[in-house]
Design an enzyme around this catalytic site. Structure first.
Site, mmCIF file in Angstrom:
data_model
loop_
_atom_site.group_PDB
_atom_site.id
_atom_site.type_symbol
_atom_site.label_atom_id
_atom_site.label_comp_id
_atom_site.label_asym_id
_atom_site.label_seq_id
_atom_site.Cartn_x
_atom_site.Cartn_y
_atom_site.Cartn_z
ATOM 1 N N CYS A 1 2.140 -1.590 4.622
ATOM 2 C CA CYS A 1 2.678 -2.333 3.474
ATOM 3 C C CYS A 1 3.053 -3.765 3.891
ATOM 4 C CB CYS A 1 3.905 -1.608 2.916
ATOM 5 S SG CYS A 1 3.555 0.066 2.315
ATOM 6 N N CYS B 1 7.144 0.619 6.144
ATOM 7 C CA CYS B 1 5.715 0.933 6.272
ATOM 8 C C CYS B 1 4.963 -0.257 6.886
ATOM 9 C CB CYS B 1 5.145 1.280 4.899
ATOM 10 S SG CYS B 1 3.360 1.522 4.873
#
Length: 302
Positions: free
Chosen positions: A55, A52
């Site tokens: 993230c 991600c």
């Protein structure tokens, strides 16, 4: 020499304390085995995935929050949804990264800025009190969320099976889709049958009620027969009492009837004697003549 020893001891203690503080301040990795530890005390939890991009951008700020954990008296943790898919189902994680604040078993989703200063301010000023906690039926430790976690875990397992069939066995994608469709239909039919059976057990259908009523009919008929027999016995008793009363009334009328018969009988005897006297007188008056037959008119009954 003594000063050097003392100085070395102080430096060594400082190093060890720093290492221990760093160990205590690091971000804790949670998984499906140890996640229940967050039900106690205050925590900040991040759901992330290694692939991600958002993230990855949040990672430095999250590490900094972990370094400040002891100062603001919280614990910082992170959960990898790729290795713990059941936890993403428990928390209904729909986007990454997702951050939760937890205090004494109450869960609140953090939706503020993603920098370390905002995290620290959120904890120190207790801004989490302005956020409504997760409802009871969405609580991660509830029964329904536990069931949801198994579904997420099953989906992750099926994804791995699909990868194995595509990569290791070289199956074409359409064949894997057909196999999954067949398995899905069979599982759906099985779950539907179980669900219908449970519903029919809790809420029986009309036919089941009728069969149950038919099973109870013999006892009902027997009860009806008992009631009819009781009614017949009662009516028979009443009829017997009525017959006894009629007999008593007939006995009371019997003497008067016999007296009337005696009176009528005496009158008939007297009239018969008068007729005999008249006939004897006629015979004496005309002995040679044939006696005339006297026709009597029928007497009217009194």
């Amino acid at each position: 020499m003594t000063l050097k020893i003392v100085y070395g001891t102080i430096v060594l203690c400082a190093v060890w304390s720093t290492i221990a503080l760093a160990e205590q301040s690091k971000v804790i990795d949670l998984n499906e085995e140890n996640w229940r530890s967050i039900l106690d005390k205050e925590w900040m939890i991040e759901f992330y995935a290694p692939w991600c991009p958002a993230c990855k951008n949040l990672a430095p700020a999250w590490r900094k929050l972990g370094e400040w954990s002891n100062d603001i008296d919280i614990r910082t943790a992170q959960i990898d949804v790729t290795t713990s898919p059941a936890l993403s189902g428990r928390f209904l994680v729909a986007a990454l990264p997702t951050i939760f604040h937890v205090i004494n078993g109450e869960f609140r989703q953090y939706r503020g800025p993603g920098d370390a200063d905002s995290f620290i301010t959120f904890i120190e000023e207790r801004k989490w009190k302005d956020i409504d906690p997760v409802s009871a039926w969405k609580h991660p430790d509830s029964v329904q969320m536990t069931i949801m976690s198994y579904f997420f875990k099953l989906s992750h397992y099926l994804k791995e099976v699909n990868n194995v069939m595509l990569i290791d066995y070289g199956m074409p994608p359409w064949l894997t889709y057909v196999l999954f469709a067949i398995v899905t239909i069979l599982l759906g039919a099985l779950l539907g049958l179980i669900l219908v059976s449970i519903i029919d057990l809790i809420f029986p259908s009309q036919s089941s009620r009728q069969s149950f009523a038919q099973g109870q009919a013999p006892s009902t008929d027997e009860d009806a027969r008992d009631v009819i027999e009781d009614d017949d016995a009662t009516s028979a008793a009443v009829a017997a009492n009525d017959d006894d009363d009629d007999d008593d009334e007939e006995e009371d009328e019997a003497p008067s009837t016999s007296e009337g018969e005696k009176f009528s009988g005496s009158e008939s005897d007297a009239s018969n004697e008068d007729d005999k006297d008249v006939q004897q007188t006629d015979v004496k008056k005309s002995p040679n003549s044939e006696p005339e037959v006297r026709k009597r008119k029928p007497r009217k009954a009194d």
